[in-house]
Design an enzyme around this catalytic site. Structure first.
Site, PDB file in Angstrom:
ATOM      1  N   GLY A 136     -40.476 -40.478 -81.103  1.00  0.00           N
ATOM      2  CA  GLY A 136     -41.494 -39.830 -82.101  1.00  0.00           C
ATOM      3  C   GLY A 136     -41.560 -38.268 -82.185  1.00  0.00           C
ATOM      4  O   GLY A 136     -42.391 -37.624 -82.396  1.00  0.00           O
ATOM      5  N   ARG A 147     -44.023 -52.218 -82.370  1.00  0.00           N
ATOM      6  CA  ARG A 147     -45.551 -52.620 -82.694  1.00  0.00           C
ATOM      7  C   ARG A 147     -45.804 -52.608 -84.231  1.00  0.00           C
ATOM      8  O   ARG A 147     -44.796 -52.727 -85.070  1.00  0.00           O
ATOM      9  CB  ARG A 147     -46.323 -51.397 -82.046  1.00  0.00           C
ATOM     10  CG  ARG A 147     -45.964 -50.015 -82.887  1.00  0.00           C
ATOM     11  CD  ARG A 147     -46.821 -48.983 -82.458  1.00  0.00           C
ATOM     12  NE  ARG A 147     -46.583 -47.743 -83.465  1.00  0.00           N
ATOM     13  CZ  ARG A 147     -45.624 -46.878 -83.267  1.00  0.00           C
ATOM     14  NH1 ARG A 147     -44.629 -47.110 -82.422  1.00  0.00           N
ATOM     15  NH2 ARG A 147     -45.239 -45.889 -84.139  1.00  0.00           N
ATOM     16  N   LYS A 160     -31.886 -34.909 -77.047  1.00  0.00           N
ATOM     17  CA  LYS A 160     -33.164 -35.887 -76.903  1.00  0.00           C
ATOM     18  C   LYS A 160     -33.452 -36.307 -75.847  1.00  0.00           C
ATOM     19  O   LYS A 160     -32.638 -36.918 -74.983  1.00  0.00           O
ATOM     20  CB  LYS A 160     -32.885 -36.533 -78.134  1.00  0.00           C
ATOM     21  CG  LYS A 160     -32.515 -36.180 -79.607  1.00  0.00           C
ATOM     22  CD  LYS A 160     -32.845 -37.316 -80.361  1.00  0.00           C
ATOM     23  CE  LYS A 160     -32.591 -36.904 -82.002  1.00  0.00           C
ATOM     24  NZ  LYS A 160     -32.683 -38.027 -82.948  1.00  0.00           N
TER      25      LYS A 160
HETATM   26  C1  MV4 Z   1     -33.106 -35.914 -85.476  1.00  0.00           C
HETATM   27  C2  MV4 Z   1     -33.002 -34.927 -86.597  1.00  0.00           C
HETATM   28  C3  MV4 Z   1     -31.835 -34.450 -87.187  1.00  0.00           C
HETATM   29  N1  MV4 Z   1     -30.764 -35.020 -86.453  1.00  0.00           N
HETATM   30  N2  MV4 Z   1     -31.875 -36.343 -85.010  1.00  0.00           N
HETATM   31  C4  MV4 Z   1     -37.779 -36.512 -85.094  1.00  0.00           C
HETATM   32  C5  MV4 Z   1     -38.499 -37.875 -84.422  1.00  0.00           C
HETATM   33  C6  MV4 Z   1     -37.613 -38.559 -84.115  1.00  0.00           C
HETATM   34  N3  MV4 Z   1     -37.716 -40.383 -84.289  1.00  0.00           N
HETATM   35  C7  MV4 Z   1     -36.225 -38.214 -84.470  1.00  0.00           C
HETATM   36  N4  MV4 Z   1     -36.484 -36.885 -85.194  1.00  0.00           N
HETATM   37  C8  MV4 Z   1     -35.285 -36.319 -85.593  1.00  0.00           C
HETATM   38  N5  MV4 Z   1     -34.006 -36.515 -85.156  1.00  0.00           N
HETATM   39  C9  MV4 Z   1     -30.801 -35.831 -85.414  1.00  0.00           C
HETATM   40  N6  MV4 Z   1     -29.551 -36.143 -85.004  1.00  0.00           N
HETATM   41  C10 MV4 Z   1     -34.245 -34.753 -87.216  1.00  0.00           C
HETATM   42  C11 MV4 Z   1     -35.480 -35.244 -86.659  1.00  0.00           C
HETATM   43  C12 MV4 Z   1     -36.575 -34.986 -87.381  1.00  0.00           C
HETATM   44  C13 MV4 Z   1     -37.610 -35.835 -87.822  1.00  0.00           C
HETATM   45  C14 MV4 Z   1     -37.128 -37.355 -88.143  1.00  0.00           C
HETATM   46  C15 MV4 Z   1     -38.022 -38.245 -88.572  1.00  0.00           C
HETATM   47  C16 MV4 Z   1     -39.358 -37.728 -89.272  1.00  0.00           C
HETATM   48  C17 MV4 Z   1     -39.520 -36.075 -89.249  1.00  0.00           C
HETATM   49  C18 MV4 Z   1     -38.681 -35.334 -88.442  1.00  0.00           C
HETATM   50  C19 MV4 Z   1     -38.992 -33.795 -88.317  1.00  0.00           C
HETATM   51  C20 MV4 Z   1     -38.193 -33.031 -87.668  1.00  0.00           C
HETATM   52  C21 MV4 Z   1     -37.065 -33.681 -87.172  1.00  0.00           C
END
Ligand code: MV4
Length: 451
Positions: free
Chosen positions: A164, A292, A158
């Site tokens: 987001g 926010r 990441k």
């Molecule tokens: C993740 C994850 C799975 N594992 N981290 C996407 C937005 C960001 N805020 C974090 N996200 C994710 N992080 C780990 N270690 C899956 C997501 C993710 C997700 C998270 C929240 C809402 C929608 C999403 C859609 C795809 C992936």
């Protein structure tokens, strides 16, 4: 003392903020681009200042022009809403330098939370559960590979400057790591001006549940329960609800306590949201903190009875926060009504709204800046209304949402109304059984059931 608030935003959120200001006896100043000359926020504010041409880069994203509007109108506070400059630490600092109150956290908090890897480290050190991974940013690809091999695949890389859902990738096996890491770093460098990455274990099939918090800036924080935000498409939320169908009083208490712990560690001031991933076994992990007011704040307002914009303004005035957490009652659902064609890959559908009739009745709220004859400009985001319903239970809220969607008339542009109407009928949605992957396979036009 705050007497006059300049709203550095447009659309429904600008109207939303103006309403609370007027209820509090505060004067309001709207700013607008030439594309928003006929917008309702311009009409309903006490004063309005044009800040430039249609592109946001030359209007709503220009701190210098907003500060100029502050100076000519004598506003003593700026409410940034969401998007645009809401999470811009420099803008918060510029406001402070000009002796005008920024209604939001301190510049230092915004930048700490804006860097997703320092945010995560800060929370981990405060005792908030985080996804296992690198301790902060990874210095180079070789170190990253060792960490990933240690964690075990799949992992996510990441961007520290992302958030987001921007600038992240899944790496499924060791052989892919170097290529994926390098590509993600280059992409992040190009998009955000920083290629810095951090690594964590991939959580499969999570839900997105977030906790609303308010801090007084002196180390006291209260939470206002959770919102379920898993119904999203390409990281754009389409529906939010409060409470989450899978969060019970015990889990709420534990997630709430974790969010409060993290926010207290940074002496958080104002409204914030602590995002968690909630996995299938009920474990939760800190993801990001948004500094926010969020689009979906009305869902929390409906179940708590609080006016979250009023709380933001009271905190900015130094009045402090409620003594303890506010109880939640009933169930609220918010549907985002976007000018997009859900039958054509949610393609934006700007244009003139030729007919506009909003639903009403008990427990129905519509936050919108649209009206019959309104021309939706192509320059900004496509959300034209939020339809929020409130009822005693989730099944009753779903029934009410169906009824309200059926009453909503918008002509001249495509909207997400038919999408929401179908979603309300979906058995998995009704059962509360869905993850962030739900819409990947959701079929808007299912074939008629076989006889
Ligand atoms: C993740 C994850 C799975 N594992 N981290 C996407 C937005 C960001 N805020 C974090 N996200 C994710 N992080 C780990 N270690 C899956 C997501 C993710 C997700 C998270 C929240 C809402 C929608 C999403 C859609 C795809 C992936």
């Amino acid at each position: 003392m705050i007497k006059k608030v300049l709203i550095a935003n447009r659309g429904e959120i600008a109207l939303r903020i103006i309403r609370t200001c007027h209820e509090m006896g505060l004067r309001t100043v709207a700013v607008y681009s030439t594309a928003d000359r006929d917008a309702l926020h311009v009409r309903f504010a006490d004063e309005a200042v044009c800040i430039g041409p249609p592109p946001s880069r030359e209007s709503y994203l220009r701190p210098d022009r907003i500060i100029a509007a502050v100076e000519v109108t004598g506003a003593d506070a700026v409410h940034p809403g969401y998007g645009f400059l809401a999470e811009n630490a420099d803008f918060s600092a510029i406001c402070e330098d000009h002796g005008v109150v920024f209604i939001g956290p301190k510049a230092g908090t915004i930048s700490l939370m804006g860097n997703k890897s320092t945010a995560k480290e800060t929370m981990r050190k405060a005792g908030v559960p985080v996804v296992p991974g690198s301790d902060g940013a990874v210095p180079d690809v070789r170190t990253g590979k060792k960490i990933a091999d240690d964690i075990g695949y799949p992992v996510m890389v990441k961007a520290s400057a992302g958030g987001g859902g921007r600038g992240m990738r899944i790496v499924r096996e060791a052989g892919d790591f170097t290529r994926q890491f390098s590509a993600a770093s280059a992409e992040s460098e190009a998009a955000f001006g920083s290629g810095e990455l951090y690594i964590e274990k991939y959580v499969d099939g999570p839900r997105h549940v977030e906790i609303q918090v308010f801090g007084d800036g002196k180390g006291h924080v209260v939470h206002f329960g959770e919102r379920e935000c898993s119904i999203q498409r390409r990281h754009q939320k389409l529906l939010e609800e409060s409470p989450s169908p899978v969060v019970d009083a015990d889990l709420r208490a534990r997630m709430g306590a974790a969010a409060v712990l993290g926010a207290e560690a940074v002496q958080y001031a104002g409204a914030g949201t602590v995002e968690f991933l909630l996995d299938a076994s009920g474990d939760f992990y800190f993801m990001e903190m948004n500094t926010r007011i969020q689009v979906e704040h009305p869902a929390t307002e409906e179940v708590t009875g609080a006016d979250l914009i009023e709380l933001q303004i009271r905190i900015a005035m130094g009045e402090g926060i409620p003594e303890k957490e506010v109880p939640m009652t009933g169930h609220a659902i918010e549907c985002r009504i976007n000018a997009e064609d859900p039958f054509n890959d949610f393609r934006p559908s700007p244009g003139v709204v030729t007919a506009f009739h909003t639903p009403g009745g008990q427990g129905v709220r519509v936050d919108t800046h649209a009206y019959a004859g309104y021309a939706i400009p192509p320059y900004y985001d496509s959300m034209i209304a939020k339809l929020i319903v409130y009822a005693r239970t989730r099944p009753l809220a779903i029934r009410k949402m169906m009824r309200a969607l059926d009453e909503f008339v918008i002509e001249g542009v495509h909207t997400t109304i038919p999408f929401h109407r179908r979603l309300m009928e979906d058995p998995s949605f009704q059962a509360g059984e869905f993850t962030t992957a739900f819409l990947d396979t959701f079929d808007l036009t299912p074939a008629e059931a076989e006889a």
